[in-house]
Design a protein around this motif. Structure first.
Motif, PDB file in Angstrom:
ATOM      1  N   ILE A 157      -4.143   8.934   8.240  1.00  0.00           N
ATOM      2  CA  ILE A 157      -3.133   8.981   7.538  1.00  0.00           C
ATOM      3  C   ILE A 157      -2.386   7.565   7.948  1.00  0.00           C
ATOM      4  O   ILE A 157      -2.313   6.363   8.563  1.00  0.00           O
ATOM      5  CB  ILE A 157      -2.058   9.949   7.559  1.00  0.00           C
ATOM      6  N   LEU A 158      -2.319   6.313   6.794  1.00  0.00           N
ATOM      7  CA  LEU A 158      -1.937   5.214   6.101  1.00  0.00           C
ATOM      8  C   LEU A 158       0.054   5.521   6.473  1.00  0.00           C
ATOM      9  O   LEU A 158      -0.083   5.897   5.572  1.00  0.00           O
ATOM     10  CB  LEU A 158      -2.742   4.078   5.992  1.00  0.00           C
ATOM     11  N   LEU A 159       0.408   4.568   6.894  1.00  0.00           N
ATOM     12  CA  LEU A 159       1.660   3.807   6.789  1.00  0.00           C
ATOM     13  C   LEU A 159       1.519   3.633   5.462  1.00  0.00           C
ATOM     14  O   LEU A 159       0.447   2.278   5.181  1.00  0.00           O
ATOM     15  CB  LEU A 159       2.372   3.484   7.970  1.00  0.00           C
ATOM     16  N   GLY A 160       2.583   3.586   4.678  1.00  0.00           N
ATOM     17  CA  GLY A 160       2.207   2.876   2.466  1.00  0.00           C
ATOM     18  C   GLY A 160       3.392   1.334   3.690  1.00  0.00           C
ATOM     19  O   GLY A 160       3.640   1.318   4.706  1.00  0.00           O
ATOM     20  N   GLY A 181       1.583   5.079   0.837  1.00  0.00           N
ATOM     21  CA  GLY A 181       0.530   5.578   2.558  1.00  0.00           C
ATOM     22  C   GLY A 181       0.431   6.740   1.446  1.00  0.00           C
ATOM     23  O   GLY A 181      -0.346   7.058   0.559  1.00  0.00           O
ATOM     24  N   LEU A 194       0.867  -1.163  -0.098  1.00  0.00           N
ATOM     25  CA  LEU A 194      -0.125   0.287  -0.028  1.00  0.00           C
ATOM     26  C   LEU A 194       0.922   1.223   0.460  1.00  0.00           C
ATOM     27  O   LEU A 194       2.018   0.838   0.877  1.00  0.00           O
ATOM     28  CB  LEU A 194      -0.781   0.209   1.821  1.00  0.00           C
TER      29      LEU A 194
END
Lengths: 260, 260
Positions: free
Chosen positions: B147-150, A150, A148
Motif C-alpha cells: 500500500i502506498l501513501l499518496g 495512495g 501520487l
DNA sequence: TTTATTTTTGCAAGTTTATGAAAGAATTTG
DNA sequence: CAAATTCTTTCATAAACTTGCAAAAATAAA
C-alpha cells in the motif's frame, strides 16, 4: 449490409473451439489452420481478427499465438506495452496537444497513457496527479509537480487502486484527466479489476475534462467490470484504424473524437 | 510502403523466444544468431533492434547481451551510491529479525530502510505500507500486499510527503513502523524537509511500535526540521560504531537498543 | 414452406510487411 | 591512419494481409 472485416456478429462456438485447440500454446500459421479447419485462408484471418478483439489470442504476421495461460488473464505489463506500439505513440502525441503549460492533469494507468507521460517533458509547470507507478517513475525527474494517489498496489497494472484512493482523490482538483481502458463499447469502458474500476470512476467524477485514450483494438471488447459510461468522457483519442461505427456512437453522445 | 528499420509490427513470439534463449546470459554474435535462427544477418539485426527497443536486450557492436530483471528495474529507479553500505546492511539484517510473517509494517524513506525492504522477500504475507517509491519498486513483485501513501512526490528522497499523506495515513492501522533519519540527538530526530517531517510524525503517532534505523554517523547531527521526539520510538537499531553516549540517553528514555 | 433479409464465405485485386542482398557509412583494430 | 569488420540504408521480391464483391448459407418473416 455487406459484411466484411469485423462487422461479423459471431463465430460459431464450434469453430472457435477448434481454432483455440489447434493453436494449442504454440504458434500456428494461417495455412496450417486453413487446412485443419477446411476453410479458406481469408476466413481464418477473419476468425482470428474476431478472436483477437475478444482477447483470446494474439495475431502475428503469418499466424497467431494463444494469449492466455489457463484462462483470460490480463497481459503482463511489458507485454502489453509492446502491442500496437505505433498506434499508442501516435495517440499519445495527439493527446499531448491537449495539454498546455501550467495545466493540472491526471494520468491513469495503461501503456498508452504511459506513452503520454513520456512526452510531458515538453511542457512546463504541470501538476501531474497519477495512480501509476510507471508514470511516476517516468516523471520523477521532470521538474513537474508530481502527486501520487495512495492506495493498494496492483502489480499487474502497476497502479494504485481501490477505496484507499478516495480520500486523496477527493481532496484534489483535476483539470484534464487521461484514461486508458481494456475494453470500449457503446455502453462504456470496462476493465478487469474492481479496484481499478473504482478509482477510474472516482477520478472520472471529479475531473473537469475526461479524455479517453484507446487504440482501435480496444473497440468492441468488454472486460469484467464497468468503469464508466461513454458519456462520462469529453474527448476520445484513437487511431485511424478505428471502425466508423465508433464515430457514430460518439457523435450521438456528443463526444469529441480525435483521430491520431 | 517500404519497410525497413523499425516499422515492423512485431516479431513472431517464436523467434523472440529463440533469440532470448540463444542469448542465454552471455553475448552472442550476429553471425552465430543468424546461423542458429536460420535467417540472414540483416534479419537478425532488425530483430535485435526491435527487442532492444522493448528493453529485452542490449545491442553491442557485433552482437547482443541480454538484460536481466534486476537491471530493468534499476533503469526506472536507479539508486545513488550509498555511504556506509556495510553498516546499513547489518542494521537492516537486524531489523529484519523484528518482522514476522503476517505482520503489517510501514517503511519510511532512506537507504537503510530500503536495504530492509530488499530483505522482505524472506517473509510471507506481509502488509507493507510505504511512502517510498524506491521501496515500492523493490517490493512490486514480492507478493506482499503493498500500500502506498499518496501525496506529493519529493524527488530528492523519492518519497511521498506532506499534508496529502494524512487522509490515507489516518485510515490505516500499522503494526511496526521503520524509520530512517538524517540526524539523531538527545532531543529527537530531524530531517531536511518539512513535508518529510510531517509525514514521519503522522505515522509515528499511529504505529503500534516505532523503530528507528540509524547508522552511527547520524548521531549528533541535526537537520532543519524536527520530525519526532526520541521517546516516540520504541526501538533503535544502530551499528557497533555508535557512541556510548547514545546508550545512556536511550536507557534514560527506556528505549530498547539493538546493536547490529 | 416459400420468400426476404442478414451473415458468412471464397475469390481476386490491391496494399502492406518481412526478408535478403548490396552499397555506402561508421566502428573497431592493427 | 588504413584495413577489416560491422552497421545502416535502400531496394527488389515474395509472402502475408486487407478489402470489395458476389455467391452460398443461415436466419427471420410471411
Amino acid at each position: 449490409m455487406i459484411s466484411h472485416g469485423n462487422n461479423r456478429k459471431l463465430l460459431t462456438p464450434e469453430r472457435e473451439a477448434l481454432i483455440l485447440e489447434a493453436l494449442g500454446n504454440g504458434v500456428r500459421t494461417i495455412s496450417e489452420l486453413a487446412a485443419t479447419l477446411q476453410v479458406s485462408e481469408a476466413t481464418v484471418r477473419r476468425d482470428l481478427r474476431t478472436l483477437e478483439q475478444r482477447g483470446e489470442l494474439q495475431r502475428v504476421h503469418g499466424g497467431a499465438v494463444r494469449v492466455d495461460e489457463g484462462t483470460k488473464r490480463e497481459l503482463l505489463f511489458h507485454e502489453k506495452a509492446t502491442l500496437r506500439a505505433d498506434e499508442k505513440e501516435r495517440i499519445a502525441e495527439a493527446a499531448l496537444g491537449l495539454i498546455e503549460n501550467g495545466d493540472s492533469v491526471y494520468l491513469d494507468g495503461g501503456s498508452t497513457v504511459l506513452a503520454l507521460a513520456r512526452k510531458l517533458e515538453s511542457r512546463r509547470e504541470l501538476t501531474v496527479v497519477t495512480n501509476s507507478l510507471m508514470a511516476a517513475a517516468e516523471l520523477m525527474e521532470s521538474g513537474h509537480k508530481l502527486i501520487l494517489l495512495g492506495g493498494e498496489f496492483r502489480p499487474l497494472s502497476r497502479t494504485l487502486v481501490g477505496p484507499l484512493t478516495s480520500p486523496i482523490g477527493e481532496a484534489l482538483h483535476i483539470g484534464k484527466a487521461f484514461f486508458g481502458t481494456i475494453g470500449l463499447t457503446a455502453s462504456g469502458v470496462s476493465t478487469t479489476d474492481p479496484g481499478e474500476a473504482f478509482t477510474k470512476k472516482l477520478i472520472l467524477g471529479r475531473a473537469e475534462q475526461a479524455i479517453l485514450l484507446a487504440d482501435s483494438g480496444k473497440f468492441g471488447r468488454t472486460s469484467l467490470v464497468e468503469a464508466g459510461k461513454l458519456d462520462d468522457f469529453d474527448i476520445v483519442v484513437t487511431d485511424s484504424g478505428a471502425p466508423s461505427e465508433l464515430q457514430k456512437i460518439l457523435k450521438k453522445n456528443k463526444i469529441k473524437l480525435i483521430m491520431a
